[in-house]
Enzyme design. Structure first.
Site, PDB file in Angstrom:
ATOM      1  N   TYR A 167     -10.970  -1.137  -3.616  1.00  0.00           N
ATOM      2  CA  TYR A 167     -11.827  -1.797  -2.621  1.00  0.00           C
ATOM      3  C   TYR A 167     -12.596  -0.777  -1.797  1.00  0.00           C
ATOM      4  O   TYR A 167     -13.821  -0.881  -1.636  1.00  0.00           O
ATOM      5  CB  TYR A 167     -10.962  -2.667  -1.719  1.00  0.00           C
ATOM      6  CG  TYR A 167     -11.732  -3.500  -0.718  1.00  0.00           C
ATOM      7  CD1 TYR A 167     -12.634  -4.475  -1.134  1.00  0.00           C
ATOM      8  CD2 TYR A 167     -11.534  -3.336   0.659  1.00  0.00           C
ATOM      9  CE1 TYR A 167     -13.325  -5.258  -0.219  1.00  0.00           C
ATOM     10  CE2 TYR A 167     -12.219  -4.121   1.578  1.00  0.00           C
ATOM     11  CZ  TYR A 167     -13.110  -5.074   1.142  1.00  0.00           C
ATOM     12  OH  TYR A 167     -13.801  -5.845   2.049  1.00  0.00           O
ATOM     13  N   ASP A 224       6.681  -0.526  11.888  1.00  0.00           N
ATOM     14  CA  ASP A 224       7.337  -0.894  13.158  1.00  0.00           C
ATOM     15  C   ASP A 224       6.457  -1.780  14.033  1.00  0.00           C
ATOM     16  O   ASP A 224       6.834  -2.104  15.163  1.00  0.00           O
ATOM     17  CB  ASP A 224       7.765   0.362  13.924  1.00  0.00           C
ATOM     18  CG  ASP A 224       6.581   1.256  14.310  1.00  0.00           C
ATOM     19  OD1 ASP A 224       5.415   0.864  14.068  1.00  0.00           O
ATOM     20  OD2 ASP A 224       6.828   2.354  14.850  1.00  0.00           O
ATOM     21  N   VAL A 280      -3.288 -10.244   8.207  1.00  0.00           N
ATOM     22  CA  VAL A 280      -2.222 -10.456   9.179  1.00  0.00           C
ATOM     23  C   VAL A 280      -2.327 -11.779   9.927  1.00  0.00           C
ATOM     24  O   VAL A 280      -1.316 -12.481  10.093  1.00  0.00           O
ATOM     25  CB  VAL A 280      -2.130  -9.262  10.158  1.00  0.00           C
ATOM     26  CG1 VAL A 280      -3.401  -9.087  10.978  1.00  0.00           C
ATOM     27  CG2 VAL A 280      -0.935  -9.416  11.086  1.00  0.00           C
ATOM     28  N   TYR A 334       4.822  -5.227   8.955  1.00  0.00           N
ATOM     29  CA  TYR A 334       4.986  -4.037   8.135  1.00  0.00           C
ATOM     30  C   TYR A 334       5.097  -2.805   9.027  1.00  0.00           C
ATOM     31  O   TYR A 334       4.380  -2.687  10.022  1.00  0.00           O
ATOM     32  CB  TYR A 334       3.819  -3.911   7.163  1.00  0.00           C
ATOM     33  CG  TYR A 334       3.778  -5.055   6.173  1.00  0.00           C
ATOM     34  CD1 TYR A 334       4.648  -5.085   5.090  1.00  0.00           C
ATOM     35  CD2 TYR A 334       2.890  -6.113   6.354  1.00  0.00           C
ATOM     36  CE1 TYR A 334       4.632  -6.143   4.192  1.00  0.00           C
ATOM     37  CE2 TYR A 334       2.864  -7.175   5.459  1.00  0.00           C
ATOM     38  CZ  TYR A 334       3.743  -7.185   4.385  1.00  0.00           C
ATOM     39  OH  TYR A 334       3.726  -8.241   3.504  1.00  0.00           O
TER      40      TYR A 334
END
Length: 328
Positions: free
Chosen positions: A163, A224, A205, A222
């Site tokens: 991409y 922390d 997300v 994903y």
């Protein structure tokens, strides 16, 4: 480089209707552009092969008298033989990591051959060419926030390279057609954009969080959760595109909201809006996932003038409301 000083233009509305061809018209952004242009009185020709677009997005306009749809893979050509075009807008490409990693060759092809086919068509019609590029050209940036003059930190053979490099090449050939063949081009680098009509399995997300929350599942974070993104509501992106079409400027322009949030801060905003406590499940950080992403929008403001972006709180509220009506 001296930043531009062109006067902003409020919309694509003109005294004469335009004929606009949009590749990727069944996609999230493409369908919103089609809606905007049709509402302004323009004629829209949509092109898509549904590799990541949704047929439901085409069905929104299929009865509209000024909308025509062509099912085709633009990597192999754009079979348009109609009246003279005013704009060719190239928005065809898988855009979320799960989709472009599922179709890496197709993603590279649409960025390379698809872009060239769009440029050839624009050149033949004397039309403008508008390229949807991406903030992914900055890779995992070493400069923060990212201005258009930053050349990026991209892994050319990583899992996201199909991409990233497709879009970097697309920018290069677009500038080559502008410089050598006089095509009236625009290039935008789109930062994280969200809103209605995203696929429930999009994989980015906000879509993940909203649909997981509505299903009562833990939200997948994903790493922390300290990595940052800047979230732009779809209406603001479409407005920026509309304004840039009317400004004679050919180098890349960032389109995004400069407000920056960590993933954990995003969850807090979502919890507040949904008035609930959300559980979290932590997973390893994917390969080449950028740790920071925030646009420098000085060039954007200079070109397009002041805008009043939709806040993350309001945008999430709208997105959740639509998702409740269309659950995955």
């Amino acid at each position: 480089m001296t930043e531009p000083t062109q006067q902003p233009v409020p919309s694509t509305a003109t005294s004469d209707p335009l004929r606009i061809l949009i590749t990727g018209s069944a996609g999230f952004i493409g369908s919103h552009l089609a809606e905007r242009f049709l509402n302004e009185g323009h004629t829209v020709i949509g092109v898509d092969n549904y590799i990541s677009g949704q047929r439901s997005n085409t069905e929104l306009f299929q009865e509209h008298p000024r909308f025509t749809f062509i099912e085709a893979d633009v990597s192999y050509g754009i079979p348009y033989e109609g009246e003279k075009l005013d704009w060719v807008m190239h928005f065809a490409s898988p855009a979320s990591p799960p989709h472009y990693q599922q179709f890496p060759v197709e993603t590279l092809m649409v960025g390379a051959q698809g872009t060239q086919n769009g440029l050839k068509l624009a050149h033949a019609h004397g039309a403008g060419f508008f390229l949807a590029s991406t903030s992914e050209v900055y890779g995992d940036p070493l400069v923060h926030p990212q201005p258009e003059t930053y050349w990026g930190n991209v892994n050319p053979i990583g899992v996201r390279s199909c991409y990233d490099e497709a879009k970097r090449y697309a920018e290069a050939i677009t500038m080559a057609y502008h410089r050598s063949r006089g095509v009236n081009t625009r290039i935008i680098r789109i930062f994280n954009t969200y809103g209605p009509r995203m696929r429930p399995d999009d994989g980015r997300v906000i879509t993940n969080f909203v649909h997981q929350a509505l299903r009562g599942e833990p939200l997948t974070v994903y790493g922390d959760g300290s990595q940052t993104r800047s979230f732009q509501y779809i209406d603001d992106l479409v407005e920026g595109i509309s304004r840039l079409m009317m400004v004679m400027y050919h180098e890349p322009v960032n389109l995004g909201n400069p407000d920056e949030f960590t993933m954990l801060e995003l969850i807090q905003v979502l919890e507040k809006g949904m008035d609930t406590n959300l559980n979290v499940r932590f997973e390893p950080l994917p390969g080449d996932d950028p740790k920071q992403r925030q646009p420098n929008i000085e060039r954007t403001r200079s070109l397009l003038g002041p805008m009043q972006p939709v806040s993350l709180e309001n945008g999430l509220e709208r997105t959740v409301q639509i998702a409740r009506l269309n659950p995955s």
